[in-house]
Design a protein around this motif. Structure first.
Motif, PDB file in Angstrom:
ATOM      1  N   UNK A 262       0.867  -1.240  -0.119  1.00  0.00           N
ATOM      2  CA  UNK A 262      -0.026  -0.196  -0.061  1.00  0.00           C
ATOM      3  C   UNK A 262       0.928   1.103  -0.112  1.00  0.00           C
ATOM      4  N   UNK A 263       2.052   1.042   0.201  1.00  0.00           N
ATOM      5  CA  UNK A 263       3.070   2.266   0.258  1.00  0.00           C
ATOM      6  C   UNK A 263       3.014   3.340   1.713  1.00  0.00           C
ATOM      7  N   UNK A 264       2.295   2.856   2.512  1.00  0.00           N
ATOM      8  CA  UNK A 264       2.162   3.514   3.746  1.00  0.00           C
ATOM      9  C   UNK A 264       3.027   3.007   4.925  1.00  0.00           C
ATOM     10  N   UNK A 265       3.804   1.823   5.004  1.00  0.00           N
ATOM     11  CA  UNK A 265       4.149   1.229   5.831  1.00  0.00           C
ATOM     12  C   UNK A 265       5.544   0.795   5.384  1.00  0.00           C
ATOM     13  N   UNK A 266       6.692   1.164   6.246  1.00  0.00           N
ATOM     14  CA  UNK A 266       8.087   0.777   5.858  1.00  0.00           C
ATOM     15  C   UNK A 266       8.219  -0.756   6.507  1.00  0.00           C
ATOM     16  N   UNK A 267       7.577  -1.259   7.480  1.00  0.00           N
ATOM     17  CA  UNK A 267       7.608  -2.587   7.672  1.00  0.00           C
ATOM     18  C   UNK A 267       6.195  -3.188   8.274  1.00  0.00           C
ATOM     19  N   UNK A 268       5.924  -4.454   8.151  1.00  0.00           N
ATOM     20  CA  UNK A 268       4.783  -5.105   8.516  1.00  0.00           C
ATOM     21  C   UNK A 268       5.148  -6.351   9.009  1.00  0.00           C
ATOM     22  N   UNK A 269       4.764  -6.774  10.387  1.00  0.00           N
ATOM     23  CA  UNK A 269       4.637  -8.226  10.772  1.00  0.00           C
ATOM     24  C   UNK A 269       3.525  -8.738  11.462  1.00  0.00           C
ATOM     25  N   UNK A 270       3.163  -9.923  11.056  1.00  0.00           N
ATOM     26  CA  UNK A 270       1.969 -10.453  11.711  1.00  0.00           C
ATOM     27  C   UNK A 270       2.504 -11.817  12.341  1.00  0.00           C
ATOM     28  N   UNK A 271       2.296 -11.603  13.845  1.00  0.00           N
ATOM     29  CA  UNK A 271       2.661 -12.661  14.827  1.00  0.00           C
ATOM     30  C   UNK A 271       1.424 -13.311  15.237  1.00  0.00           C
ATOM     31  N   UNK A 272       1.543 -14.629  15.297  1.00  0.00           N
ATOM     32  CA  UNK A 272       0.594 -15.538  16.063  1.00  0.00           C
ATOM     33  C   UNK A 272       0.905 -15.689  17.392  1.00  0.00           C
ATOM     34  N   UNK A 273      -0.266 -15.492  18.105  1.00  0.00           N
ATOM     35  CA  UNK A 273      -0.092 -15.645  19.621  1.00  0.00           C
ATOM     36  C   UNK A 273      -0.901 -16.556  20.339  1.00  0.00           C
ATOM     37  N   UNK A 274      -0.575 -17.748  20.829  1.00  0.00           N
ATOM     38  CA  UNK A 274      -1.686 -18.548  21.132  1.00  0.00           C
ATOM     39  C   UNK A 274      -2.659 -17.895  22.212  1.00  0.00           C
ATOM     40  N   UNK A 275      -3.831 -18.176  22.093  1.00  0.00           N
ATOM     41  CA  UNK A 275      -4.674 -17.782  23.178  1.00  0.00           C
ATOM     42  C   UNK A 275      -4.917 -18.884  24.165  1.00  0.00           C
ATOM     43  N   UNK A 276      -4.674 -18.092  25.581  1.00  0.00           N
ATOM     44  CA  UNK A 276      -4.573 -18.745  26.462  1.00  0.00           C
ATOM     45  C   UNK A 276      -6.070 -19.248  27.274  1.00  0.00           C
ATOM     46  N   UNK A 277      -7.004 -18.414  26.753  1.00  0.00           N
ATOM     47  CA  UNK A 277      -8.536 -18.550  27.303  1.00  0.00           C
ATOM     48  C   UNK A 277      -9.098 -19.760  26.571  1.00  0.00           C
ATOM     49  N   UNK A 278      -8.886 -20.087  25.290  1.00  0.00           N
ATOM     50  CA  UNK A 278      -9.418 -20.940  24.659  1.00  0.00           C
ATOM     51  C   UNK A 278      -8.693 -21.934  24.061  1.00  0.00           C
ATOM     52  N   UNK A 279      -9.059 -22.954  23.537  1.00  0.00           N
ATOM     53  CA  UNK A 279      -8.238 -24.050  23.227  1.00  0.00           C
ATOM     54  C   UNK A 279      -8.334 -23.923  21.610  1.00  0.00           C
ATOM     55  N   UNK A 280      -7.211 -24.279  20.926  1.00  0.00           N
ATOM     56  CA  UNK A 280      -7.092 -24.302  19.387  1.00  0.00           C
ATOM     57  C   UNK A 280      -7.700 -22.819  18.847  1.00  0.00           C
ATOM     58  N   UNK A 281      -7.146 -21.811  19.451  1.00  0.00           N
ATOM     59  CA  UNK A 281      -7.451 -20.330  19.147  1.00  0.00           C
ATOM     60  C   UNK A 281      -6.204 -19.874  18.895  1.00  0.00           C
ATOM     61  N   UNK A 282      -5.866 -18.969  17.838  1.00  0.00           N
ATOM     62  CA  UNK A 282      -4.478 -18.122  18.017  1.00  0.00           C
ATOM     63  C   UNK A 282      -4.817 -16.774  17.629  1.00  0.00           C
ATOM     64  N   UNK A 283      -4.431 -15.752  18.492  1.00  0.00           N
ATOM     65  CA  UNK A 283      -4.305 -14.439  18.143  1.00  0.00           C
ATOM     66  C   UNK A 283      -3.383 -13.826  17.130  1.00  0.00           C
ATOM     67  N   UNK A 284      -3.717 -12.837  16.591  1.00  0.00           N
ATOM     68  CA  UNK A 284      -2.779 -12.274  15.312  1.00  0.00           C
ATOM     69  C   UNK A 284      -2.508 -10.744  16.124  1.00  0.00           C
ATOM     70  N   UNK A 285      -1.156 -10.520  16.090  1.00  0.00           N
ATOM     71  CA  UNK A 285      -0.844  -9.125  16.474  1.00  0.00           C
ATOM     72  C   UNK A 285       0.054  -8.712  15.300  1.00  0.00           C
ATOM     73  N   UNK A 286      -0.740  -7.627  14.668  1.00  0.00           N
ATOM     74  CA  UNK A 286      -0.098  -6.815  13.448  1.00  0.00           C
ATOM     75  C   UNK A 286       0.751  -5.707  13.850  1.00  0.00           C
ATOM     76  N   UNK A 287       2.061  -5.775  13.558  1.00  0.00           N
ATOM     77  CA  UNK A 287       2.913  -4.601  13.989  1.00  0.00           C
ATOM     78  C   UNK A 287       3.526  -3.932  12.799  1.00  0.00           C
ATOM     79  N   UNK A 288       2.997  -2.560  12.667  1.00  0.00           N
ATOM     80  CA  UNK A 288       3.498  -1.798  11.551  1.00  0.00           C
ATOM     81  C   UNK A 288       4.393  -0.653  11.876  1.00  0.00           C
ATOM     82  N   UNK A 289       5.069  -0.186  10.979  1.00  0.00           N
ATOM     83  CA  UNK A 289       5.728   1.110  10.918  1.00  0.00           C
ATOM     84  C   UNK A 289       5.417   2.197   9.946  1.00  0.00           C
TER      85      UNK A 289
END
Length: 297
Positions: A99-126
């Motif tokens: 998109x040309x708006x960000x110099x770096x993009x990361x999408x990191x999966x993080x296991x959900x401790x509250x529910x089984x077989x659920x993964x949260x996604x953290x999107x880090x941008x600059x």
């Protein structure tokens, strides 16, 4: 089977298997490889612990300062409660970056401790700083227009480009550039003058169609050129895309012999559709590649 043992090919095969598992929600799958030497043969045993199939839970975004979360969310090719697919994660990451708006993009999966077989996604941008101002100055010489024996003329050249940044915190980006040539001979003249205004936007209304608008003006010697260009690219699939451009140009010639000035008009429309179904784009073994081109003048 019945081929020479190659640890490199084995590692690549395991990586391909892992990628296949990660593309179907099995993000905790583990592969245990055991090689057993028996006489002149090697037996390879692969034990796979698949784990469970994970779905996407919460999506969080960090790093935004100027832009709203919608600039990220509209680029995602997956949704909450969908099965985790690493292919869609990578595709979304590339869309956000392109998109040309960000110099770096990361999408990191993080296991959900509250529910089984659920993964949260953290999107880090600059956020990318699109404000720039560049200037180039050059000095040269060329033969004088006064004829043989006259000293060469000195030419000053100036090129400048200004990017004021995104427009009103939208995805649209403006770029203004210009060039100037000054000849120092018996008198000062401007043999070359030009400027252009460019507008880029990765979205056209609610469609992911990168758009480029350009207006330019050039003056060289006795000719004056003004034009408008519109170009776009639309991907209809992973390996299919449609590109197009519309060009309108006016060329005004100032006649020095006393004749009236003339103006020429040029128009063109170009469409190119490309399909790529090759198994390997560099060393193709099977598949097909085709291109359809249309040009109207």
């Amino acid at each position: 089977v019945n081929t020479f043992y190659n640890p490199f090919l084995l590692t690549r095969a395991i990586n391909d298997m892992e990628y296949l598992y990660f593309s179907n929600g099995l993000i905790l799958a583990q592969f245990h490889v055991e090689t057993i030497l028996e006489n002149e043969f090697i037996t390879i045993k692969i034990n796979i612990d698949e784990g469970g199939i994970y779905k996407i839970g919460k999506i969080s975004i960090t790093g935004l300062k100027k832009f709203k979360e919608n600039f990220i969310l509209r680029e995602l090719t997956f949704s909450i409660n969908a099965t985790y697919d690493v292919r869609q994660i990578e595709k979304s990451q590339n869309r956000i970056f392109s998109s040309g708006l960000f110099s770096s993009v990361e999408i990191i999966p993080v296991l959900n401790n509250e529910f089984d077989f659920v993964v949260n996604l953290e999107i880090k941008v600059r956020e990318y700083s699109t404000r720039q101002f560049n200037t180039k100055i050059g000095v040269g010489q060329e033969p004088s227009t006064l004829g043989e024996g006259a000293p060469p003329a000195t030419i000053f050249e100036l090129d400048t480009k200004w990017q004021p940044g995104t427009f009103l915190n939208t995805a649209g980006r403006l770029e203004i550039g210009g060039n100037l040539g000054i000849r120092l001979d018996e008198s000062i003249s401007l043999p070359e003058l030009g400027y252009e205004i460019n507008w880029y936007n990765p979205w056209l209304f609610n469609f992911r169609i990168p758009l480029h608008l350009k207006y330019f003006h050039d003056e060289i010697a006795n000719d004056q050129n003004d034009g408008i260009e519109v170009s776009f690219i639309y991907k209809t699939g992973e390996n299919y895309n449609l590109t197009g451009s519309i060009n309108l140009e006016f060329i005004k010639r100032n006649e020095s012999s006393g004749l009236p000035d003339t103006t020429d008009e040029k128009r063109s429309i170009n469409l190119v559709y490309v399909g790529n179904e090759l198994d390997d784009i560099i060393y193709p073994g099977s598949g097909k590649y085709y291109m359809l081109t249309t040009e109207l003048n």
